[in-house]
Motif scaffolding. Structure first.
Motif, mmCIF file in Angstrom:
data_model
loop_
_atom_site.group_PDB
_atom_site.id
_atom_site.type_symbol
_atom_site.label_atom_id
_atom_site.label_comp_id
_atom_site.label_asym_id
_atom_site.label_seq_id
_atom_site.Cartn_x
_atom_site.Cartn_y
_atom_site.Cartn_z
ATOM 1 N N ILE B 25 22.362 13.603 5.662
ATOM 2 C CA ILE B 25 21.515 13.154 4.371
ATOM 3 C C ILE B 25 20.992 11.854 4.331
ATOM 4 N N PRO B 26 19.578 11.808 4.880
ATOM 5 C CA PRO B 26 18.609 10.584 5.093
ATOM 6 C C PRO B 26 17.891 10.274 3.198
ATOM 7 N N ASN B 27 18.079 8.570 3.109
ATOM 8 C CA ASN B 27 18.078 8.071 2.011
ATOM 9 C C ASN B 27 16.362 7.538 1.928
ATOM 10 N N SER B 28 16.168 7.787 3.010
ATOM 11 C CA SER B 28 14.723 7.102 3.361
ATOM 12 C C SER B 28 13.564 8.011 4.411
ATOM 13 N N ILE B 29 12.161 8.148 4.395
ATOM 14 C CA ILE B 29 11.886 8.279 5.550
ATOM 15 C C ILE B 29 12.147 7.672 6.855
ATOM 16 N N TYR B 30 12.245 6.413 6.646
ATOM 17 C CA TYR B 30 12.261 5.609 8.121
ATOM 18 C C TYR B 30 14.198 6.145 8.144
ATOM 19 N N GLU B 31 15.496 6.545 7.204
ATOM 20 C CA GLU B 31 16.616 6.730 8.098
ATOM 21 C C GLU B 31 16.618 7.824 8.546
ATOM 22 N N ALA B 32 15.157 9.155 8.302
ATOM 23 C CA ALA B 32 15.113 10.276 8.722
ATOM 24 C C ALA B 32 14.989 10.172 10.145
ATOM 25 N N VAL B 33 13.921 9.504 10.600
ATOM 26 C CA VAL B 33 13.243 9.331 11.406
ATOM 27 C C VAL B 33 13.880 8.609 12.901
ATOM 28 N N ASP B 34 15.185 7.355 11.960
ATOM 29 C CA ASP B 34 15.473 6.619 12.689
ATOM 30 C C ASP B 34 16.636 7.323 13.137
ATOM 31 N N PHE B 35 17.012 8.313 12.488
ATOM 32 C CA PHE B 35 18.508 9.175 13.242
ATOM 33 C C PHE B 35 17.809 10.221 13.541
ATOM 34 N N LEU B 36 16.994 10.724 13.970
ATOM 35 C CA LEU B 36 15.678 11.563 14.657
ATOM 36 C C LEU B 36 15.696 10.998 15.997
ATOM 37 N N GLY B 37 15.644 9.464 16.584
ATOM 38 C CA GLY B 37 15.516 8.678 17.377
ATOM 39 C C GLY B 37 16.764 8.510 17.877
ATOM 40 N N ARG B 38 18.157 8.234 16.737
ATOM 41 C CA ARG B 38 18.741 8.129 17.866
ATOM 42 C C ARG B 38 20.318 9.339 18.298
ATOM 43 N N TYR B 39 19.734 10.049 17.965
ATOM 44 C CA TYR B 39 20.634 11.921 18.206
ATOM 45 C C TYR B 39 20.140 12.406 19.035
ATOM 46 N N ASP B 40 20.061 13.267 19.595
ATOM 47 C CA ASP B 40 19.653 13.802 20.211
ATOM 48 C C ASP B 40 19.658 15.196 20.030
ATOM 49 N N ASN B 41 19.235 16.259 20.165
ATOM 50 C CA ASN B 41 19.108 17.524 19.544
ATOM 51 C C ASN B 41 19.258 18.083 18.164
ATOM 52 N N ALA B 42 18.583 17.241 17.623
ATOM 53 C CA ALA B 42 18.609 16.478 15.907
ATOM 54 C C ALA B 42 17.223 17.108 15.348
ATOM 55 N N ARG B 43 17.557 17.846 14.080
ATOM 56 C CA ARG B 43 15.943 18.238 13.804
ATOM 57 C C ARG B 43 16.282 18.381 12.053
ATOM 58 N N PRO B 44 14.495 18.004 12.156
ATOM 59 C CA PRO B 44 14.392 18.262 10.539
ATOM 60 C C PRO B 44 14.399 19.070 9.959
ATOM 61 N N LEU B 45 14.689 19.434 8.695
ATOM 62 C CA LEU B 45 14.654 21.207 7.430
ATOM 63 C C LEU B 45 14.331 20.534 7.026
ATOM 64 N N ALA B 46 13.019 21.320 6.271
ATOM 65 C CA ALA B 46 11.900 20.989 5.031
ATOM 66 C C ALA B 46 12.451 22.667 4.212
ATOM 67 N N GLY B 47 11.624 23.581 4.384
ATOM 68 C CA GLY B 47 11.018 24.378 3.738
ATOM 69 C C GLY B 47 12.487 25.556 4.255
ATOM 70 N N GLY B 48 12.728 25.240 5.887
ATOM 71 C CA GLY B 48 13.208 26.025 6.581
ATOM 72 C C GLY B 48 13.392 27.093 6.705
ATOM 73 N N GLN B 49 12.312 27.619 6.362
ATOM 74 C CA GLN B 49 11.997 29.620 6.235
ATOM 75 C C GLN B 49 12.055 29.765 8.334
ATOM 76 N N SER B 50 11.569 29.936 8.748
ATOM 77 C CA SER B 50 11.688 29.923 10.457
ATOM 78 C C SER B 50 12.915 28.758 10.857
ATOM 79 N N LEU B 51 14.008 27.655 10.952
ATOM 80 C CA LEU B 51 14.125 27.042 11.603
ATOM 81 C C LEU B 51 15.954 27.657 10.990
#
Lengths: 750, 296
Positions: B25-51
């Motif tokens: 759970i990121p606290n900010s957009i920055y934390e979210a994209v920073d995490f996505l950049g650092r870790y492989d095979n990470a996916r963001p979850l929004a509505g989740g209707q396809s994911l």
């Protein structure tokens, strides 16, 4: 008070509409969860199964394969001995897991048992199976060639091959003015009950308890006893609330044998609830092709039919797969007086998921074939759909068809005329013609059916009156959504002349109901209701005896009406139903309990249905705008329930005719999501009109009813296909009709 | 700077059996994209209707789910001078409820009203559909009709990608590994007529073919023509060259020409919904229908 004939509201629905019903998956018990390792190949030799890594997954308790479970079994899945002659089929009894090779994509080869379903599913990913792929047999044509054999022991892919012949077919064809080729094909369907199948098995101290999403708990108890070598008395099968089945839950899966085997082996409860994809694999249906020819006179009289019916069994014989191969050919002449017929019925194994029966079980297929025949003949001779039927319908009832099926009562020509009038068939036809002139592509179609409902050989009922006068009905039928339990309560309340709120109907537990056949084949109200009615009549006699004892009178002197017993000679002597019930328990008497078995065979509902379809000229997509039904189903016990059966069946007919097709890919994989399998939604539902004959022809059953559970899916596909033909003015012999075919036909016409 | 992330081993839905993944759970957009950049095979979850369906069917294995849903700052609709900005976490349902969207972007409303079913619209987001880039997505097709500005954020900052440059292939976009869609800016098309025709075999299904149309006419002469298709190609499809070639011509007289030309650039897929040639035929038919209706 009379309940029969009234639209009494369903008595036990509150739990369903408030989400409080108890399906197998809702049962809380400390059981291990099961997930299955399934074959990615349609046909492959199993070389090696390595479970080492799976056993290391946290939470995984055991992984079993054929070598662990199959030796526990003394037999396997075989055809339904109640209705089928085992000698008619070539088959190998299916065990829990295949030992030598897999025979369809999705066939289970190993089970992972774990403390939760996630670990079980993770364990599945860690089982390694080495396969040697073999040439798969994916079509019936391929299977018939017998080049690749699916069950080597049988030395052939042909599971059933029985020709039927009646009358003088050669003579009929010689005398014909015209011989018309005909074709009728049903693609593979998936029944799709809302509740996927589920099972919980517990084996303790030599007793096996199985909570099971099934239609036939007693039959399954016998099968479990036979297969696991247990005494039936040590087995209890409990059918909790079941969320639909459509015939597909008279089906013993290999997976379920594995679950029971594992629970016996581990001495721990084991459970499995199918995912939706597993449910779609568990039961496929239909998939048959009829090709033949008809001998006709120029006036429309059909002299004879001959042809070949080929059916797919999938990879293994199931309990009910053989029903179709045996019954379809026998009913191929429909309600018509056609005395000369010859049909070869051939069922084959293919490397595809096994086939079971599905709502109508053989009558939809037979009706589709004969109605295609009759409508094709009408087109070829330039006759209208009503006239051709009028000229061929059987006129003397009871009527025994050339293959020995007896239709008990009715007025086939009379109903045709009545239905055409009541359903406004010709008005619709005229309207459609006018609309088409304006460029609105609409069509109206009709079809006729006679079917056989209320399959015997018997059904059980037991009625207990408690000391407060309340009545418990134990029925051998197993309602799973139909509402026939309410119909049974109506029958019993009427027979006992008591308020329906005093009646409770229970079923589905082999420890509670001593014996039963189950619910399928539109039998519950008629044969189950008749057993209940007879038991109720016996109960009433017992109650009169108790009253007679109280009065020291002869039972002949006791009269009963609307809950009150009176003395014939002494009108001051009165006892209420409840008082008599209480008296039956006084002085350590065991109260009142009666049971009955009603034995009988099929009865024959019949009717005419009409559909209106509209076609989108841009895409060829057809929608059923209206579906109208006129049925003689004998005495109607509950019109609302009966109408509900027409609506539901018609909706599935819309599915079969226009949407639903279980697609097998080139590699043999079945599409197992609703992105691949098109079930129509409420948006695609037609407007329904359901009319029951005002002067019905009764069945010989005490209830006088016939059965309505399958009628609309029996005739509906033929009706809707005919409506599409009317709209497009082209011939369609296959369900489902795809939008692409319609658009192509429209283009050709231009 | 050392950052400490909170990992929760989380079983997401009771009846879903995805493989194990870590949930962040990121606290900010920055934390979210920073995490996505650092870790492989990470996916963001929004509505989740396809994911979520893909995880459930194990068509997709992820090691990390980065849940964007707590980032409430991405849930908004705002009208600017000549464009409407819709935040990445605004649900379809919210977009449909918005009266300014209905008034200023009637075409977007027409399309969204028919996305999936009610449950999908309650959870799903426009940004999620764009990032998923399903070739059968009407949302992607209509966004291409607007040639909207897709605003993204990555660890190196924000950028704007034109819709026409965003879709790279089936389920493939111009987004970098550490980049998420944060908003979409739809230009307000003044003086246009709109239409949307979608062919589905049954309600809630993916379109066999759909077409979103925006056309600007002056005295019946085409000033601008935009056609966006779903279900006919590897990506949402706009026949830019065809559109351009009809500018200055009478729409009424051009319909049949447009109809025959739009299919030239595509090779639709064949599947259970229909063959490639059938899809082309339907594509022609819906184009004709959509344009005729626009003329009134």
């Amino acid at each position: 008070m009379t309940y029969i004939g009234q639209s009494v509201k369903r008595l036990y629905d509150e739990k369903f509409v408030t989400g409080k019903s108890t399906y197998v998956d809702d049962i809380s018990i400390p059981a291990l969860y099961t997930a299955f390792v399934r074959s990615p190949y349609a046909h492959a030799r199993i070389k090696k199964i390595d479970v080492t890594d799976a056993l290391k997954v946290p939470g995984v308790v055991a992984v079993f394969t054929a070598k662990d479970i199959n030796p526990m079994l003394r037999g396997g899945v075989r055809p339904w001995t109640t209705y089928l002659n085992l000698q008619s089929f070539r088959y190998v009894e299916r065990k829990a897991f295949p030992e030598d090779k897999v025979r369809y994509v999705g066939e289970p080869v190993a089970m992972v048992l774990a403390v939760d379903k996630y670990s079980a599913r993770d364990g599945v990913d860690k089982v390694t199976v080495d396969y040697e792929p073999l040439q798969p047999v994916l079509t019936m044509d391929e299977a018939l060639k017998n080049q690749v054999i699916i069950h080597e022991e049988l030395k052939t892919n042909i599971a059933y091959d029985i020709p039927l012949k009646a009358g003088d077919v050669d003579k009929a064809f010689k005398e014909a003015d015209k011989v018309i080729p005909v074709e009728a094909i049903n693609e593979r369907l998936i029944p799709n009950p809302m509740e996927p199948r589920g099972i919980v098995a517990r084996y303790e101290g030599g007793n096996l308890t199985v909570w099971y999403s099934t239609q036939v708990p007693h039959y399954m108890r016998s099968e479990f006893a036979r297969i696991f070598g247990l005494h039936e008395s040590k087995i209890r099968v409990i059918m909790p609330d079941v969320g639909g089945a459509f015939g597909s839950k008279v089906n013993l899966l290999a997976e379920e044998l594995a679950v029971i085997g594992a629970s016996i082996r581990l001495g721990r409860p084991v459970r499995w609830t199918a995912t939706r994809s597993e449910e779609m694999l568990a039961s496929n249906a239909r998939h048959n092709e009829f090709r033949g020819e008809v001998a006709v006179k120029n006036d429309g009289k059909i002299l004879g039919i001959r042809g070949k019916l080929v059916l797919d069994f999938g990879a293994y014989v199931t309990i009910t797969g053989g029903v179709q191969s045996a019954i379809i050919p026998m009913m191929i002449t429909g309600p018509y007086d056609i005395r000369n017929a010859e049909v070869e019925s051939i069922a084959v194994y293919t490397n595809t998921p096994p086939i079971t029966m599905y709502r109508g079980a053989s009558r939809p297929e037979a009706t589709f074939i004969i109605e295609r025949i009759v409508s094709t003949v009408a087109d070829e001779l330039g006759l209208d759909d009503v006239t051709i039927r009028e000229r061929n319908l059987a006129t003397q009832l009871p009527y025994t068809n050339p293959f020995g099926i007896r239709y008990d009562s009715g007025d086939y020509v009379g109903l045709l005329k009545k239905a055409v009038e009541k359903l406004g068939y010709y008005d619709l036809k005229k309207w459609a013609e006018e609309e088409r002139k304006k460029g609105h592509i609409v069509g109206v179609g009709m079809a006729y059916y006679v079917e056989i409902a209320s399959f015997g050989p018997w059904e059980y009922a037991e009625i207990r009156v408690d000391e407060n006068g309340d009545v418990l009905v134990l029925t051998g039928t197993t309602p799973h959504g139909q509402g026939s339990d309410t119909g049974l309560a109506q029958i019993v309340a009427d027979a006992l002349q008591i308020d329906i709120s005093k009646v409770r109907v229970v079923w589905g537990d082999t420890d509670q109901v001593p014996m039963s056949m189950g619910t399928y084949g539109s039998r519950s109200i008629t044969i189950g209701g008749s057993a209940a009615l007879i038991a109720a009549n016996k109960v009433l006699e017992d109650m009169k005896k108790v009253a007679a004892q109280i009065w020291n009178a002869d039972v002949q002197e006791v009269q009963y009406s609307n809950g009150v017993f009176t003395h014939r000679a002494d009108p001051n002597k009165k006892l209420t139903w409840d008082e008599v019930a209480r008296a039956a328990y006084s002085k350590h008497e065991p109260g009142i309990k009666e049971s009955a078995i009603y034995e009988s065979d099929v009865t024959s509902p019949y009717g005419v249905h009409v559909a209106v379809v509209e076609i989108d000229e841009n895409s060829g997509i057809a929608r059923v705008l209206e579906y109208r039904a006129y049925d003689d189903i004998g005495q109607v016990i509950n019109p609302a329930l009966a109408e509900g059966q027409i609506h539901g069946g018609a909706m599935q007919a819309v599915g079969q005719a226009l949407y639903e097709q279980a697609v097998i890919t080139e590699s043999g994989a079945l599409g197992v999501t609703y992105a691949d399998y098109f079930i129509p939604t409420m948006v695609e539902a037609p407007k329904y009109v359901s009319v029951f004959a005002d002067t019905p022809h009764f069945s010989p059953y005490p209830t006088k009813s016939k059965g309505v559970g399958e009628a609309a899916l029996i005739v509906g596909p033929a009706v809707i296909v005919r409506a599409v033909e009317d709209a497009v003015k082209a011939r369609f012999n296959r369900t489902p009709i795809k939008p692409e075919e319609i658009l192509n036909a429209l283009k050709l016409k231009k | 700077m050392l950052k400490v992330y909170l990992f929760i081993q989380y079983k997401y839905y009771k009846h879903v059996y995805p493989p194990d993944f870590a949930y962040y759970i990121p606290n900010s957009i920055y934390e979210a994209v920073d995490f996505l950049g650092r870790y492989d095979n990470a996916r963001p979850l929004a509505g989740g209707q396809s994911l979520l369906p893909m995880l459930k069917l194990r068509l997709l294995n992820v090691d990390y789910i980065v849940d964007l849903n707590p980032l409430k700052e991405l849930d908004y609709v705002s009208l600017n001078k000549d464009y409407m900005e819709i935040g990445a976490l605004t649900r379809y349902y919210e977009v449909l409820k918005s009266s300014i969207v209905n008034e200023k972007l009637p075409l977007l409303s027409m399309v969204i009203r028919k996305v999936g079913d009610m449950q999908v619209r309650n959870m799903g987001t426009i940004a999620g559909s764009l990032a998923n880039a399903d070739p059968a997505s009407d949302t992607c097709a209509v966004t291409l009709v607007f040639d909207a500005d897709i605003v993204t954020t990555s660890s190196s900052g924000n950028r704007v990608i034109k819709a026409r440059d965003f879709f790279k292939g089936p389920f493939t976009t111009a987004l970098a590994k550490d980049e998420i869609v944060t908003a979409i800016r739809y230009p307000i098309l003044e003086g246009y007529k709109f239409n949307f025709v979608k062919v589905v075999r049954r309600a809630g299904d993916y379109p066999l073919v759909s077409v979103a149309v925006a056309v600007k006419l002056k005295d019946g002469v085409i000033e601008d023509l935009r056609l966006g298709y779903a279900g006919v190609s590897q990506t949402p499809y706009r026949p830019f060259e065809v559109e351009k070639s009809f500018i200055g011509k009478s729409l009424k007289d051009s319909i049949e020409d447009i109809v025959s030309k739009v299919v030239e650039g595509v090779n639709p897929p064949s599947d259970t919904r229909g063959s490639s040639s059938y899809r082309k035929e339907v594509m022609r038919n819906v184009t004709r229908k959509a344009l005729r209706e626009v003329m009134g």
